[in-house]
Design an enzyme around this catalytic site. Structure first.
Site, short mmCIF file in Angstrom:
data_model
loop_
_atom_site.label_atom_id
_atom_site.label_comp_id
_atom_site.label_asym_id
_atom_site.label_seq_id
_atom_site.Cartn_x
_atom_site.Cartn_y
_atom_site.Cartn_z
N GLU A 1 -3.51 -9.28 4.45
CA GLU A 1 -4.32 -8.93 5.61
C GLU A 1 -5.48 -9.91 5.83
O GLU A 1 -5.87 -10.21 6.94
CB GLU A 1 -4.89 -7.52 5.46
CG GLU A 1 -3.85 -6.42 5.51
CD GLU A 1 -3.26 -6.11 4.14
OE1 GLU A 1 -3.29 -6.98 3.25
OE2 GLU A 1 -2.75 -4.99 3.98
N GLU B 1 0.83 -1.22 0.00
CA GLU B 1 0.00 0.00 0.00
C GLU B 1 0.85 1.25 0.00
O GLU B 1 0.46 2.29 -0.54
CB GLU B 1 -0.94 -0.01 1.21
CG GLU B 1 -2.02 -1.09 1.08
CD GLU B 1 -2.82 -1.24 2.35
OE1 GLU B 1 -2.22 -1.60 3.39
OE2 GLU B 1 -4.03 -0.99 2.34
N1 T1G Z 1 4.88 -7.14 11.95
C1 T1G Z 1 5.73 -7.46 12.96
N2 T1G Z 1 6.65 -8.45 12.90
C2 T1G Z 1 6.69 -9.15 11.75
C3 T1G Z 1 5.84 -8.90 10.66
C4 T1G Z 1 4.90 -7.84 10.79
N3 T1G Z 1 4.08 -7.50 9.79
N4 T1G Z 1 6.15 -9.79 9.67
C5 T1G Z 1 7.15 -10.55 10.13
N5 T1G Z 1 7.47 -10.19 11.37
C6 T1G Z 1 8.53 -10.78 12.21
C7 T1G Z 1 8.27 -12.24 12.51
O1 T1G Z 1 7.41 -12.36 13.64
C8 T1G Z 1 9.67 -12.73 12.79
O2 T1G Z 1 10.01 -12.26 14.08
C9 T1G Z 1 10.53 -11.94 11.80
O3 T1G Z 1 9.74 -10.78 11.46
C10 T1G Z 1 10.85 -12.70 10.54
O4 T1G Z 1 9.60 -13.18 10.03
C11 T1G Z 1 -2.47 -1.47 7.14
C12 T1G Z 1 -2.96 -3.66 8.54
C13 T1G Z 1 7.50 -10.94 5.59
C14 T1G Z 1 7.09 -13.04 4.27
O5 T1G Z 1 0.95 -10.06 7.18
O6 T1G Z 1 4.44 -12.95 5.86
O7 T1G Z 1 -0.08 -4.32 6.81
O8 T1G Z 1 10.27 -14.50 15.20
O9 T1G Z 1 10.13 -15.61 10.34
O10 T1G Z 1 9.93 -16.48 6.80
O11 T1G Z 1 -3.25 -2.82 5.41
O12 T1G Z 1 7.19 -12.60 7.96
O13 T1G Z 1 12.26 -13.30 14.26
O14 T1G Z 1 11.08 -12.38 16.28
O15 T1G Z 1 8.14 -14.85 8.97
O16 T1G Z 1 11.44 -14.62 5.89
C15 T1G Z 1 0.50 -7.40 6.67
C16 T1G Z 1 3.52 -11.03 7.65
C17 T1G Z 1 0.42 -6.82 8.05
C18 T1G Z 1 3.26 -9.98 6.59
C19 T1G Z 1 8.97 -12.90 5.90
N6 T1G Z 1 1.77 -8.08 6.51
N7 T1G Z 1 4.90 -11.50 7.55
O17 T1G Z 1 8.96 -14.30 6.11
O18 T1G Z 1 10.49 -14.45 8.13
S1 T1G Z 1 -1.15 -6.07 8.31
C20 T1G Z 1 1.89 -9.38 6.80
C21 T1G Z 1 5.22 -12.48 6.66
C22 T1G Z 1 -1.08 -4.68 7.35
C23 T1G Z 1 -2.23 -2.73 6.37
C24 T1G Z 1 -2.37 -3.97 7.22
C25 T1G Z 1 6.64 -12.98 6.73
C26 T1G Z 1 7.53 -12.45 5.60
P1 T1G Z 1 10.97 -13.17 15.02
P2 T1G Z 1 9.52 -14.62 9.40
P3 T1G Z 1 10.26 -15.04 6.67
#
Ligand code: T1G
Length: 698
Positions: free
Chosen positions: A131, A111
């Site tokens: 999301e 976004e």
């Molecule tokens: N927020 C906080 N921490 C996050 C995070 C996030 N969005 N995504 C990953 N982490 C942390 C995760 O907990 C781990 O922490 C570390 O990063 C590595 O992640 C307004 C409301 C990006 C594909 O849903 O899909 O935006 O365990 O082990 O396998 O519209 O992380 O090391 O302490 O998964 O290489 C939308 C979720 C949010 C993305 C990377 N975004 N993340 O995968 O590493 S809502 C998501 C993922 C939003 C807006 C809305 C994956 C990754 P730790 P990982 P990875």
């Protein structure tokens, strides 16, 4: 706009001639936490106030462009500026802004790209709007800007599937303006200069009309309702996208309201608990120590489990020596592995070349001696202690020093198996769930003498196999099957006392299970439970009400479920239909036991079933078989088809509260004080007003 907070330099600006590069550096995934939001607003406002730069490029350091909002902030009081406000500042910038995306630009990250005036991506990267997978919808302009750039159908596809889309595909749809190669910072400089030179056109989404597609919206809304009746957010997502024909500020207001409606739902909390739980469950000291290198795995047994385990190892790039006692069994195992791999190719999970390479790494053998050089053995033979002890005794003499010796047993005592060797420290349990090449759960069972390095090797193997490794201590059934055995009694009592198997299944499927317990039993094979009941007949607790009369009678007819075409359901006419002869058996058993059947509401069925599951799950945490409540939750999400949006049995328990659960148990105990007992841990939690979430943090 900003609340005066100074950003912790997670956002820095470089001025290079007449262009500015704004860099976000917020490891590990550049999530848009508060400091990032403040920093972005400060940077854009400062550049516009200075008025020198003719173009701005936003890029990210590290392995990926912004991967979305910081989901750790959800459920807490939000700190301004909210992400939509940040993106309005960027889109409102008088100086054109280009986003340079790499890695996985997801959610708020994508976004961020959409609110800029041009979008450039580095080849091989992905964009996505996941999301929907965490109970939400794109809440920072995605439902309004993406339809304007790429059309409503593409916006519906991305936001309802949550899938990661290759940037090349997104570019074809119009969501990205250019796909290039190079490093993020260099590309950012080049693209900012291209904007100044007029080589990269810019456009503001608030000046673009979306081609309205009422039919696509109606279809999507109907499909969302049919596919996920328990979830609110997919329908809300369609409602938000449907507002894209309003002026952008109006549409953004509709999106915001839809987003906030979802933010408050228990399903958002459940799905985020599942997201973090999947990562936290193996983020424990036992998984972090030094582990032993595993390149070649020996699998003993080519049955359903052995061939599934071998398939999982081969698919992960490991070599496998598959051992069976007879050629016929070995051939069957090899054929099953081939079929499993063909299925992966058909589903697009694996290329044909990768499949051939995997098969080339398989060595079928008829002699245990062939395991002399393997790094790790997984025994997957008949569930009889004598058989396992004999095999482990032989492995002790055959396998090289340092080889890890694992049993896939689903309930037998690992310590007893280990005692059949002279190296109990090399022994552990690796309990896979059928089908082993599909189900992601792996219970890693620690024997009394299992060495830390061997345990860490179990977790490293789980990671290699892309499974969710959960630490379990030795007991009958470890975590999942022990809890299953308890609540399985409850579903048996429900049928004895008046509910039909079909009603129990329907009530739990409406609750969110993909399949009710009786359909699951038919699928797994009723003979498995029958064997267990016969095995335990000798040590049955006389105080415990026996729930096996009905399934025993069914098995005595040779009806073992789907594999015999007959069980609780009939399977010869496509969709399963209730087996009328089972209804007769139920009636006869109730009459023999003097039971006058009573009606149950679906809600009462769910309440009893879930309370029984919570009781044993609480005991499993209390006695240390599971490390934390979240470990139990992950076992049920990844091994037992528990509805993900409910977060798992103990996350769900928190939505009821310990006091309510104790009250229910005490009410049910009036009928059956032996089966319904309040675990001390629950009584304590009710008295202290604490939750399982508190225990997870302890
Ligand atoms: N927020 C906080 N921490 C996050 C995070 C996030 N969005 N995504 C990953 N982490 C942390 C995760 O907990 C781990 O922490 C570390 O990063 C590595 O992640 C307004 C409301 C990006 C594909 O849903 O899909 O935006 O365990 O082990 O396998 O519209 O992380 O090391 O302490 O998964 O290489 C939308 C979720 C949010 C993305 C990377 N975004 N993340 O995968 O590493 S809502 C998501 C993922 C939003 C807006 C809305 C994956 C990754 P730790 P990982 P990875």
């Amino acid at each position: 706009m900003a609340d005066g907070a100074v950003s912790e330099n997670v956002v820095t600006t470089e001025i290079l001639g007449d262009v500015a590069l704004v860099c976000i550096d917020n490891p590990p995934v550049n999530a848009s936490g508060h400091a990032v939001r403040v920093g972005l607003v400060e940077a854009i406002e400062a550049l516009n106030a200075a008025g020198e730069a003719k173009a701005i490029a936003i890029w990210c350091a590290g392995r990926t462009f912004m991967a979305g909002a910081d989901i750790r902030e959800f459920g807490k009081p939000s700190k301004p500026p909210a992400l939509p406000d940040v993106f309005n500042v960027i889109e409102g910038s008088a100086i054109p802004v280009v986003a340079v995306m790499h890695g996985t630009a997801l959610g708020g990250g994508f976004e961020l790209g959409l609110c800029c005036h041009a979008r450039v991506a580095i080849a091989g990267s992905k964009v996505g709007l996941p999301e929907v997978l965490i109970g939400l919808l794109p809440g920072a302009g995605g439902t309004q800007r993406l339809p304007r750039l790429a059309g409503i159908p593409f916006a519906l596809d991305m936001s309802l599937s949550g899938r990661q889309v290759p940037v090349e595909e997104a570019a074809q749809a119009g969501a990205i303006d250019r796909v290039v190669t190079g490093e993020p910072r260099e590309v950012a400089l080049e693209m900012a200069r291209a904007v100044v030179a007029g080589d990269l056109p810019t456009r503001r989404t608030d000046q673009i009309e979306a081609a309205y597609d009422a039919e696509a919206l109606a279809e999507a809304k109907a499909a969302a309702q049919a596919k996920t009746p328990n979830l609110v957010n997919p329908g809300k997502c369609v409602d938000a996208i449907a507002a894209c024909n309003l002026p952008l500020p109006e549409g953004l207001k509709v999106e915001r309201q839809c987003f906030l409606d979802c933010m408050e739902t228990p399903q958002r909390a459940g799905l985020i608990h599942a997201f973090f739980g999947e990562r936290a469950v193996s983020n424990i000291p036992e998984a972090k120590g030094p582990s032993r290198e595993v390149q070649t795995v020996g699998v003993i047994g080519g049955g359903t489990m052995g061939s599934g385990i071998a398939t999982a190892c081969l698919s992960a790039g490991l070599n496998v020596v598959l051992v069976e006692v007879a050629q016929e069994g070995l051939d069957r195992g090899v054929a099953t592995i081939g079929k499993n791999l063909d299925g992966a190719v058909k589903r697009g999970k694996m290329s044909a070349e990768k499949k051939d390479a995997a098969l080339a790494r398989l060595t079928p053998e008829l002699d245990l001696d062939a395991l002399a050089e393997v790094d790790l053995v997984i025994e997957a033979v008949f569930e009889k202690m004598e058989v396992k002890r004999e095999i482990f005794g032989k492995l002790d003499g055959i396998c090289k020093p340092g080889a890890v010796l694992a049993s896939n047993t689903s309930y037998l005592d690992i310590n007893e198996i280990a005692a059949a060797t002279s190296r109990p420290s090399d022994v552990l349990g690796l309990h896979f769930f059928s089908p082993a090449h599909v189900m992601r759960l792996l219970e890693i069972v620690q024997g009394d003498k299992t060495a830390p390095e061997v345990l860490a090797t179990g977790f490293a193997l789980a990671k290699t196999l892309k499974k969710v490794g959960v630490l379990a201590q030795v007991c009958d059934g470890f975590i999942g099957n022990r809890i299953l055995a308890h609540y399985g009694l409850c579903s048996g009592y429900l049928v004895l006392d008046g509910a039909s198997p079909q009603q129990v299944d329907r009530a739990l499927e409406d609750f969110g299970f993909a399949m009710g317990p009786y359909k699951v039993s038919d699928l797994a094979g009723l003979d498995i439970g029958w064997m267990t009941r016969k095995r335990k007949a000798g040590d049955r607790d006389p105080a415990e009400r026996y729930a096996g009369d009905i399934p025993d009678r069914i098995c005595e007819q040779g009806w073992f479920g789907r594999k015999t075409g007959k069980g609780y359901y009939l399977y010869d006419a496509g969709a399963p239909v209730p087996n009328p002869e089972v209804a007769e058996i139920i009636e006869a058993v109730r009459a023999e036991k003097g039971i006058t059947p009573r009606d149950f509401t679906d809600q009462e069925i769910v309440d009893r079933y879930m309370t029984a599951m919570i009781v044993e799950a609480a005991r499993v945490v209390e006695d240390g078989t599971a490390k934390r409540p979240l470990d139990v939750d992950m076992v049920f999400l990844f091994g037992y088809g528990f509805p993900r949006f409910r977060g798992g049995p103990l996350h769900y328990a928190d939505t009821l509260g310990a006091a309510e659960i104790v009250a229910r148990i005490e009410r049910y105990a009036e009928e059956d004080p032996h089966y319904w007992q309040v675990p001390d841990i629950l009584r304590r939690m009710a008295a202290e007003g604490t939750s399982f979430a508190d225990l997870n943090k302890a």
